[in-house]
Design a protein around this motif. Structure first.
Motif, mmCIF file in Angstrom:
data_model
loop_
_atom_site.group_PDB
_atom_site.id
_atom_site.type_symbol
_atom_site.label_atom_id
_atom_site.label_comp_id
_atom_site.label_asym_id
_atom_site.label_seq_id
_atom_site.Cartn_x
_atom_site.Cartn_y
_atom_site.Cartn_z
ATOM 1 N N ASN A 110 10.540 10.659 2.106
ATOM 2 C CA ASN A 110 10.567 9.472 1.253
ATOM 3 C C ASN A 110 9.574 8.445 1.797
ATOM 4 O O ASN A 110 9.626 8.087 2.973
ATOM 5 C CB ASN A 110 11.975 8.876 1.222
ATOM 6 N N ILE A 111 8.667 7.982 0.937
ATOM 7 C CA ILE A 111 7.652 6.993 1.325
ATOM 8 C C ILE A 111 7.886 5.738 0.503
ATOM 9 O O ILE A 111 7.877 5.778 -0.733
ATOM 10 C CB ILE A 111 6.233 7.536 1.096
ATOM 11 N N THR A 112 8.104 4.599 1.176
ATOM 12 C CA THR A 112 8.449 3.347 0.510
ATOM 13 C C THR A 112 7.407 2.274 0.814
ATOM 14 O O THR A 112 7.011 2.093 1.977
ATOM 15 C CB THR A 112 9.835 2.841 0.964
ATOM 16 N N ASN A 113 6.966 1.573 -0.211
ATOM 17 C CA ASN A 113 6.058 0.447 -0.052
ATOM 18 C C ASN A 113 6.870 -0.788 0.323
ATOM 19 O O ASN A 113 7.627 -1.320 -0.484
ATOM 20 C CB ASN A 113 5.283 0.205 -1.352
ATOM 21 N N THR A 114 6.731 -1.245 1.547
ATOM 22 C CA THR A 114 7.456 -2.434 2.006
ATOM 23 C C THR A 114 6.541 -3.645 2.085
ATOM 24 O O THR A 114 6.956 -4.703 2.560
ATOM 25 C CB THR A 114 8.084 -2.177 3.387
ATOM 26 N N GLY A 115 5.304 -3.488 1.622
ATOM 27 C CA GLY A 115 4.368 -4.604 1.609
ATOM 28 C C GLY A 115 4.616 -5.521 0.425
ATOM 29 O O GLY A 115 5.460 -5.259 -0.445
ATOM 30 N N SER A 116 3.851 -6.611 0.354
ATOM 31 C CA SER A 116 4.032 -7.614 -0.690
ATOM 32 C C SER A 116 3.091 -7.412 -1.866
ATOM 33 O O SER A 116 3.104 -8.216 -2.808
ATOM 34 C CB SER A 116 3.817 -9.017 -0.101
ATOM 35 N N SER A 117 2.271 -6.358 -1.835
ATOM 36 C CA SER A 117 1.325 -6.114 -2.918
ATOM 37 C C SER A 117 1.378 -4.658 -3.342
ATOM 38 O O SER A 117 1.983 -3.810 -2.671
ATOM 39 C CB SER A 117 -0.100 -6.476 -2.479
ATOM 40 N N GLU A 118 0.732 -4.356 -4.462
ATOM 41 C CA GLU A 118 0.738 -3.005 -5.008
ATOM 42 C C GLU A 118 0.024 -2.041 -4.067
ATOM 43 O O GLU A 118 -0.997 -2.370 -3.463
ATOM 44 C CB GLU A 118 0.059 -3.001 -6.373
ATOM 45 N N LEU A 119 0.558 -0.837 -3.961
ATOM 46 C CA LEU A 119 0.006 0.187 -3.074
ATOM 47 C C LEU A 119 -0.177 1.493 -3.829
ATOM 48 O O LEU A 119 0.723 1.932 -4.550
ATOM 49 C CB LEU A 119 0.949 0.412 -1.879
ATOM 50 N N THR A 120 -1.344 2.095 -3.678
ATOM 51 C CA THR A 120 -1.610 3.417 -4.248
ATOM 52 C C THR A 120 -1.794 4.408 -3.102
ATOM 53 O O THR A 120 -2.563 4.142 -2.178
ATOM 54 C CB THR A 120 -2.889 3.396 -5.116
ATOM 55 N N ILE A 121 -1.077 5.518 -3.161
ATOM 56 C CA ILE A 121 -1.160 6.488 -2.068
ATOM 57 C C ILE A 121 -1.339 7.905 -2.608
ATOM 58 O O ILE A 121 -1.004 8.203 -3.752
ATOM 59 C CB ILE A 121 0.095 6.461 -1.166
ATOM 60 N N SER A 122 -1.872 8.761 -1.769
ATOM 61 C CA SER A 122 -1.776 10.214 -1.920
ATOM 62 C C SER A 122 -1.283 10.734 -0.587
ATOM 63 O O SER A 122 -1.611 10.168 0.462
ATOM 64 C CB SER A 122 -3.129 10.832 -2.303
ATOM 65 N N ALA A 123 -0.477 11.774 -0.614
ATOM 66 C CA ALA A 123 0.170 12.227 0.621
ATOM 67 C C ALA A 123 0.179 13.743 0.711
ATOM 68 O O ALA A 123 0.249 14.444 -0.303
ATOM 69 C CB ALA A 123 1.605 11.696 0.706
ATOM 70 N N LEU A 124 0.096 14.220 1.940
ATOM 71 C CA LEU A 124 0.207 15.647 2.250
ATOM 72 C C LEU A 124 1.289 15.788 3.298
ATOM 73 O O LEU A 124 1.234 15.137 4.347
ATOM 74 C CB LEU A 124 -1.130 16.181 2.773
ATOM 75 N N ASP A 125 2.293 16.629 3.028
ATOM 76 C CA ASP A 125 3.464 16.685 3.895
ATOM 77 C C ASP A 125 3.932 18.124 4.046
ATOM 78 O O ASP A 125 4.007 18.869 3.068
ATOM 79 C CB ASP A 125 4.591 15.833 3.293
ATOM 80 N N GLY A 126 4.235 18.528 5.275
ATOM 81 C CA GLY A 126 4.769 19.874 5.502
ATOM 82 C C GLY A 126 4.374 20.427 6.858
ATOM 83 O O GLY A 126 3.821 19.724 7.711
ATOM 84 N N LEU A 127 4.664 21.704 7.058
ATOM 85 C CA LEU A 127 4.315 22.362 8.315
ATOM 86 C C LEU A 127 2.806 22.556 8.430
ATOM 87 O O LEU A 127 2.139 22.917 7.466
ATOM 88 C CB LEU A 127 4.986 23.731 8.401
#
Length: 228
Positions: A110-127
């Motif tokens: 789970n990835i959560t934006n805790t900043g005060s502005s909009e965030l755009t992300i791409s993520a790679l997760d795993g072994l």
């Protein structure tokens, strides 16, 4: 740091004694890479990386390091990283699926934006590495690790890349007979929205695409040249 089926002879991630597991898990274990854009600034981070671990003996060193918390339950374990610098909190929860007729483990990230502005992300997760199925392999991995890679293969790699099947072509035992390997290890990945899993997302099965020529699997040079 290590898991598989039946015993350490049938690994999905190679078994290592504790002293060696401490050294190799940050590289071959579960990894998370995030490419983010907030306003005009872009950044690449790896939550839970050993390179961003706090030094409990030096509070001055910890000023820009994320805070980490671990939760342990009867049937689950969760780690959380709170990155105040980039305004991102990342958690990874591990559970097993009981009463199934096959061995399985679930990792929920789970990835959560805790900043005060909009965030755009791409993520790679795993072994970073998955061992194939192919008989008793623990000794072969430790004594002839590079040679044994000649038997390894990934099937269904072109079928949308949503369920690669990791297996040996044959069991590499010292025997006059040849045993074709039919079993394999596989993984599935979904994005969960409102508690419901969406269609499977593609899986990167080739470590070179992520790490490039960094064969130590420390820095994702391949990923840094592109995007998820």
């Amino acid at each position: 740091s290590s898991f598989g089926t039946q015993s350490k002879e049938y690994p999905i991630l190679e078994f290592n004694a504790a002293n060696k597991a401490y050294q190799v898990t940050p590289f071959v274990g579960f990894r998370t890479f995030i490419q983010g854009t907030r306003g005009l600034k872009t950044f690449d981070i790896e939550p839970f990386s050993s390179r961003s671990t706090r030094n409990l003996g030096n509070t001055e060193y910890n000023k820009d390091k994320p805070k980490r918390i671990m939760y342990v339950g009867p049937n689950e374990m969760e780690v959380k990283e709170i990155d105040a610098i980039h305004g991102i909190t990342t958690s990874a929860k591990y559970i097993v699926l009981p009463e199934e007729n096959f061995a399985t483990m679930v990792r929920y990230t789970n990835i959560t934006n805790t900043g005060s502005s909009e965030l755009t992300i791409s993520a790679l997760d795993g072994l970073a590495k998955i061992e194939p199925s192919g008989g008793t392999l623990d000794g072969a991995f430790k004594n002839m690790g590079r040679t044994i890679e000649g038997w390894m293969g990934v099937e269904h790699a072109d079928d949308g890349l949503t369920k690669p099947f990791f297996k040996m072509s044959t069991e590499p035992g010292d025997s006059a007979s040849v045993k074709i390997e039919e079993a394999g290890h596989y993984c599935l990945s979904y994005i969960v929205e409102d508690g419901t899993a969406t269609t499977p997302v593609p899986i990167v099965y080739d470590a070179d695409k992520v790490f490039g020529q960094n064969t130590a699997l420390e820095i994702p040079f391949g990923l840094q040249k592109s995007s998820v």
